[in-house]
Design a protein around this motif. Structure first.
Motif, PDB file in Angstrom:
ATOM      1  N   GLN A   1      63.388  59.129  43.311  1.00  0.00           N
ATOM      2  CA  GLN A   1      63.104  58.596  44.642  1.00  0.00           C
ATOM      3  C   GLN A   1      64.077  59.189  45.676  1.00  0.00           C
ATOM      4  O   GLN A   1      63.684  59.500  46.809  1.00  0.00           O
ATOM      5  CB  GLN A   1      63.188  57.066  44.655  1.00  0.00           C
ATOM      6  CG  GLN A   1      62.147  56.377  43.815  1.00  0.00           C
ATOM      7  CD  GLN A   1      60.744  56.526  44.361  1.00  0.00           C
ATOM      8  OE1 GLN A   1      60.521  56.802  45.525  1.00  0.00           O
ATOM      9  NE2 GLN A   1      59.757  56.337  43.489  1.00  0.00           N
TER      10      GLN A   1
ATOM     11  N   HIS B   1      56.065  56.358  57.316  1.00  0.00           N
ATOM     12  CA  HIS B   1      55.565  55.301  56.428  1.00  0.00           C
ATOM     13  C   HIS B   1      55.976  55.600  54.985  1.00  0.00           C
ATOM     14  O   HIS B   1      56.414  54.700  54.259  1.00  0.00           O
ATOM     15  CB  HIS B   1      54.042  55.163  56.554  1.00  0.00           C
ATOM     16  CG  HIS B   1      53.464  54.118  55.650  1.00  0.00           C
ATOM     17  ND1 HIS B   1      53.723  52.777  55.828  1.00  0.00           N
ATOM     18  CD2 HIS B   1      52.650  54.225  54.566  1.00  0.00           C
ATOM     19  CE1 HIS B   1      53.097  52.093  54.888  1.00  0.00           C
ATOM     20  NE2 HIS B   1      52.435  52.950  54.110  1.00  0.00           N
TER      21      HIS B   1
ATOM     22  N   ASP C   1      59.636  54.909  54.555  1.00  0.00           N
ATOM     23  CA  ASP C   1      59.867  53.465  54.432  1.00  0.00           C
ATOM     24  C   ASP C   1      59.523  52.972  53.026  1.00  0.00           C
ATOM     25  O   ASP C   1      60.253  52.156  52.449  1.00  0.00           O
ATOM     26  CB  ASP C   1      59.044  52.694  55.469  1.00  0.00           C
ATOM     27  CG  ASP C   1      59.546  52.884  56.882  1.00  0.00           C
ATOM     28  OD1 ASP C   1      60.708  53.320  57.069  1.00  0.00           O
ATOM     29  OD2 ASP C   1      58.766  52.605  57.827  1.00  0.00           O
ATOM     30  N   MET C   2      58.437  53.475  52.465  1.00  0.00           N
ATOM     31  CA  MET C   2      58.042  53.078  51.112  1.00  0.00           C
ATOM     32  C   MET C   2      59.076  53.547  50.085  1.00  0.00           C
ATOM     33  O   MET C   2      59.434  52.803  49.171  1.00  0.00           O
ATOM     34  CB  MET C   2      56.656  53.640  50.781  1.00  0.00           C
ATOM     35  CG  MET C   2      55.535  52.970  51.530  1.00  0.00           C
ATOM     36  SD  MET C   2      53.893  53.704  51.291  1.00  0.00           S
ATOM     37  CE  MET C   2      53.810  54.044  49.571  1.00  0.00           C
TER      38      MET C   2
ATOM     39  N   ARG D   1      62.253  54.212  50.678  1.00  0.00           N
ATOM     40  CA  ARG D   1      63.477  53.438  50.900  1.00  0.00           C
ATOM     41  C   ARG D   1      63.367  52.050  50.266  1.00  0.00           C
ATOM     42  O   ARG D   1      64.298  51.578  49.608  1.00  0.00           O
ATOM     43  CB  ARG D   1      63.775  53.316  52.388  1.00  0.00           C
ATOM     44  CG  ARG D   1      65.096  52.591  52.677  1.00  0.00           C
ATOM     45  CD  ARG D   1      65.412  52.456  54.156  1.00  0.00           C
ATOM     46  NE  ARG D   1      65.472  53.744  54.815  1.00  0.00           N
ATOM     47  CZ  ARG D   1      64.615  54.169  55.741  1.00  0.00           C
ATOM     48  NH1 ARG D   1      63.624  53.404  56.138  1.00  0.00           N
ATOM     49  NH2 ARG D   1      64.759  55.359  56.301  1.00  0.00           N
ATOM     50  N   ASP D   2      62.217  51.410  50.458  1.00  0.00           N
ATOM     51  CA  ASP D   2      62.011  50.082  49.871  1.00  0.00           C
ATOM     52  C   ASP D   2      62.104  50.135  48.345  1.00  0.00           C
ATOM     53  O   ASP D   2      62.731  49.278  47.719  1.00  0.00           O
ATOM     54  CB  ASP D   2      60.652  49.511  50.285  1.00  0.00           C
ATOM     55  CG  ASP D   2      60.598  49.131  51.760  1.00  0.00           C
ATOM     56  OD1 ASP D   2      61.671  49.034  52.409  1.00  0.00           O
ATOM     57  OD2 ASP D   2      59.468  48.930  52.267  1.00  0.00           O
ATOM     58  N   ARG D   3      61.483  51.147  47.758  1.00  0.00           N
ATOM     59  CA  ARG D   3      61.528  51.281  46.302  1.00  0.00           C
ATOM     60  C   ARG D   3      62.954  51.561  45.837  1.00  0.00           C
ATOM     61  O   ARG D   3      63.405  51.002  44.823  1.00  0.00           O
ATOM     62  CB  ARG D   3      60.584  52.390  45.831  1.00  0.00           C
ATOM     63  CG  ARG D   3      60.547  52.552  44.331  1.00  0.00           C
ATOM     64  CD  ARG D   3      60.087  51.293  43.622  1.00  0.00           C
ATOM     65  NE  ARG D   3      60.153  51.476  42.176  1.00  0.00           N
ATOM     66  CZ  ARG D   3      60.323  50.498  41.324  1.00  0.00           C
ATOM     67  NH1 ARG D   3      60.400  49.247  41.735  1.00  0.00           N
ATOM     68  NH2 ARG D   3      60.391  50.743  40.041  1.00  0.00           N
TER      69      ARG D   3
ATOM     70  N   ASN E   1      65.670  50.579  47.254  1.00  0.00           N
ATOM     71  CA  ASN E   1      66.399  49.314  47.370  1.00  0.00           C
ATOM     72  C   ASN E   1      66.082  48.383  46.199  1.00  0.00           C
ATOM     73  O   ASN E   1      66.980  47.725  45.662  1.00  0.00           O
ATOM     74  CB  ASN E   1      66.090  48.631  48.701  1.00  0.00           C
ATOM     75  CG  ASN E   1      66.713  49.352  49.871  1.00  0.00           C
ATOM     76  OD1 ASN E   1      67.686  50.095  49.734  1.00  0.00           O
ATOM     77  ND2 ASN E   1      66.145  49.149  51.056  1.00  0.00           N
ATOM     78  N   GLU E   2      64.805  48.338  45.798  1.00  0.00           N
ATOM     79  CA  GLU E   2      64.414  47.526  44.643  1.00  0.00           C
ATOM     80  C   GLU E   2      65.107  48.033  43.376  1.00  0.00           C
ATOM     81  O   GLU E   2      65.635  47.242  42.587  1.00  0.00           O
ATOM     82  CB  GLU E   2      62.898  47.587  44.439  1.00  0.00           C
ATOM     83  CG  GLU E   2      62.082  46.868  45.471  1.00  0.00           C
ATOM     84  CD  GLU E   2      60.585  47.137  45.288  1.00  0.00           C
ATOM     85  OE1 GLU E   2      60.157  47.565  44.185  1.00  0.00           O
ATOM     86  OE2 GLU E   2      59.841  46.922  46.261  1.00  0.00           O
TER      87      GLU E   2
END
Length: 127
Positions: A46, A62, A65-66, A68-70, A72-73
């Motif tokens: 990632q 977009h 952002d996806m 980055r969110d992954r 962070n998870e």
């Protein structure tokens, strides 16, 4: 006795310390944990995807952002994993030991026993 011989003896003594042995055990547990290894590999993938997007002049925000969110998870899953926490705790114990060893050596070299100034920004860890 030669300084390097004494350093080797210190290294041998440190290797026998329970904190270094605990670190080695924690490291083996971390490396053997398939779940955390898969998380780390995915995190790295990632991260490379994020770098590729950042270098692209036509970056898809977009998608960034996806990613980055992954990331962070994944980071949250990694840093709450038991194997990771055990490794981190063991590493912190070894770091504290090594700070104490280095401080002791420095005190013997300089003769400065030092003292706590309560200004932790200049401290190598007295408490």
């Amino acid at each position: 006795m030669d300084v390097l011989e004494l350093a080797a003896q210190l290294g041998d003594a440190l290797k026998q310390d329970v904190r270094l042995q605990a670190l080695e055990t924690a490291r083996k547990g971390y490396e053997a944990d398939r779940q955390i290894q898969a998380l780390v590999i995915e995190y790295e993938v990632q991260q490379k995807a994020m770098e590729k997007q950042a270098a692209d002049p036509e970056c898809d925000t977009h998608l960034v952002d996806m990613i980055r969110d992954r990331m962070n998870e994944l980071y949250a899953q990694i840093t709450t994993n038991e194997a990771y926490l055990a490794l981190e705790a063991a590493q912190n114990e070894v770091n504290a030991l090594m700070n104490t060893v280095n401080r002791t050596i420095t005190q013997h070299i300089t003769g400065d026993v030092g003292g706590c100034t309560h200004d932790c920004s200049s401290c190598s860890g007295c408490h």
